[in-house]
Design a protein around this motif. Structure first.
Motif, short mmCIF file in Angstrom:
data_model
loop_
_atom_site.label_atom_id
_atom_site.label_comp_id
_atom_site.label_asym_id
_atom_site.label_seq_id
_atom_site.Cartn_x
_atom_site.Cartn_y
_atom_site.Cartn_z
N LYS A 1 -2.43 -2.12 1.00
CA LYS A 1 -2.24 -2.30 -0.44
C LYS A 1 -3.30 -3.27 -0.95
O LYS A 1 -3.52 -4.33 -0.36
CB LYS A 1 -0.83 -2.83 -0.72
CG LYS A 1 -0.55 -3.05 -2.20
CD LYS A 1 -0.68 -4.50 -2.56
CE LYS A 1 -0.69 -4.74 -4.07
NZ LYS A 1 -0.76 -6.16 -4.40
N GLY B 1 4.20 -7.38 -10.01
CA GLY B 1 3.87 -7.54 -8.60
C GLY B 1 4.46 -6.42 -7.73
O GLY B 1 4.44 -6.48 -6.51
N ASP C 1 3.31 -4.36 -4.22
CA ASP C 1 3.62 -4.81 -2.85
C ASP C 1 4.83 -4.05 -2.34
O ASP C 1 4.87 -3.59 -1.20
CB ASP C 1 3.95 -6.31 -2.83
CG ASP C 1 2.77 -7.18 -3.22
OD1 ASP C 1 1.62 -6.70 -3.12
OD2 ASP C 1 2.99 -8.33 -3.63
MG MG Z 1 0.26 -9.21 -6.58
#
Ligand code: MG
Ligand code: ASP
Length: 408
Positions: A7, A151, A154
């Motif tokens: 990632k 976020g 992830d």
């Molecule tokens: Mg991040």
């Protein structure tokens, strides 16, 4: 041959040049004979830009429409990366979350993944393709686009690694791993070669800058080997997040010093000590969706006790307001509090088998003349609330006292 999920975060794909760099790195892994599934974030700043744009039009954007909009950031980077790979002669195919039927619930802007259909990925991998997947997004059962919270790429990476039974999930970011504490406060802070899932969750204040905490929980649950690495450094092996039983015996007792400036403390004075009181105090706080962190109740004298707890600083004033009627109702003496506090935590699974860690920590603070306002402990963590202005001093002193600057 291994199956690896990588990632890359927003800064790693922040420009055309950087996308090409990522492609070169992916190509090198592929050349070593590995199968690669690559998840990317939107270009750095793009998600913020899209959210701001939405707010210009509708101050509180409709969550469904917002998801339609912000998911486009990742749609750009997957295609760019696939193109960059093809340009290097590497077979590649990009997919949005919807195309892979990354099925989520319908909680727009903070959806949870329910299932992933990996058949298409498997077919492409067998076809010698690098599979490039948009992070942060999925679809609900109606086919509406959803996103997983800031976020969230992830979490996409970890979920794919879990679904595919990948050998490792590598999270490339702009730092080269998890450190013993924030190097901006302690320049001697070291990168940890390994850290356990539990420690990582306890170090959320440090770790969450590196990884979305939800992704760590998911990796722990599905036992996905997770590694944090820098996308700008070639050499570093980053930090591997492991299980306690896989740690070697030489492992240091303490892994790190975490801290958090975002807290506030509330104390209710002279609370009648009788059954149901804690619930009467904290019930309304919980109903208002305010997270309570530390809770301390003392031994009572003459049937009265003090009751303290901490909340997020942003919720401080709301908490005081909510407590006004409660204090009257239970006939407590009053409320006091402060939002100039900080929490410092000593974290390490080695604490389970070592006595005296708490007293070393308290001695260190005593030597610095720092007053402790509250203490709470778990099996692998000691947290201390102190005046905010001593936070950095406390972190530095504890980091030194536990020998964290020295290589193990
Ligand atoms: Mg991040
Ligand atoms: N682009 C999304 C964000 O900025 C998801 C991610 O980067 O993980 O939050």
């Amino acid at each position: 041959m291994s199956l690896i999920v990588q990632k890359y975060g927003g800064t790693s794909v922040g420009s055309a040049e950087r996308v090409k760099n990522v492609a070169r790195r992916v190509a090198r892994w592929k050349a070593k004979g590995h199968q690669l599934v690559v998840v990317v974030s939107a270009m750095a700043g793009e998600t913020n830009r899209l959210i701001a744009l939405a707010r210009e039009v509708q101050p509180h954007p409709d969550p469904r429409e917002l998801d339609v909009m912000v998911s486009t950031g990742e749609q750009v980077t997957i295609a760019l990366l696939a193109m960059a790979l093809m340009d290097m002669g590497v077979r590649a195919r990009s997919y949005t979350g919807g195309q892979l039927r990354i099925l989520t619930d319908s909680a727009h802007t903070k959806a949870r993944i329910v299932s992933i259909d990996e058949s298409r990925i498997r077919r492409d991998l067998a076809d010698d393709c690098v599979v490039v997947v948009a992070g942060f997004q999925g679809v609900n059962e109606k086919g509406d686009i959803t996103t997983l919270g800031r976020g969230g790429s992830d979490t996409t990476g970890v979920a794919l690694a879990a679904a595919l039974g990948a050998d490792e999930c590598q999270i490339y970011t702009d730092v080269d791993g998890v450190y013993t504490t924030d190097p901006r406060i302690v320049p001697e802070a070291r990168r940890l070669k390994t850290i356990t899932f539990e420690e990582m969750l306890e170090m959320a204040s440090l770790g969450s800058k590196v990884l979305q905490i939800r992704s760590v929980e998911l990796a722990g649950k599905y036992r996905v080997p997770l590694r944090v690495l820098s996308s700008f450094e070639e050499e570093s092996e980053g930090t591997l997040i492991t299980f306690e039983e896989d740690q070697n015996m030489e492992q240091a007792t303490i892994s790190g010093i975490a801290f958090n400036r975002d807290e506030a403390k509330v104390t209710i004075l002279g609370v009648p000590d009788r059954p149901g009181i804690a619930y009467q105090i904290l019930g309304p706080i919980g109903d208002a969706n305010i997270d309570v962190d530390m809770i301390v109740q003392n031994v009572s004298h003459d049937g009265l006790t003090d009751f303290s707890f901490t909340v997020n600083r942003a919720d401080y004033h709301k908490t005081l307001k909510l407590l006004e009627p409660v204090v009257k109702h239970i006939k407590a003496r009053g409320v006091e509090g402060g939002d100039k506090i900080a929490k410092v935590s000593v974290v390490g699974v080695g604490m389970r088998s070592h006595a005296g860690i708490a007293s070393s920590a308290f001695r260190t603070l005593a030597e610095e003349g720092i007053n402790i306002e509250m203490i709470s402990t778990s099996e692998i963590k000691i947290s201390i609330v102190i005046n905010e202005k001593y936070m950095e001093l406390a972190v530095r002193a504890l980091h030194k006292a536990f020998g964290l600057e020295q290589p193990t």
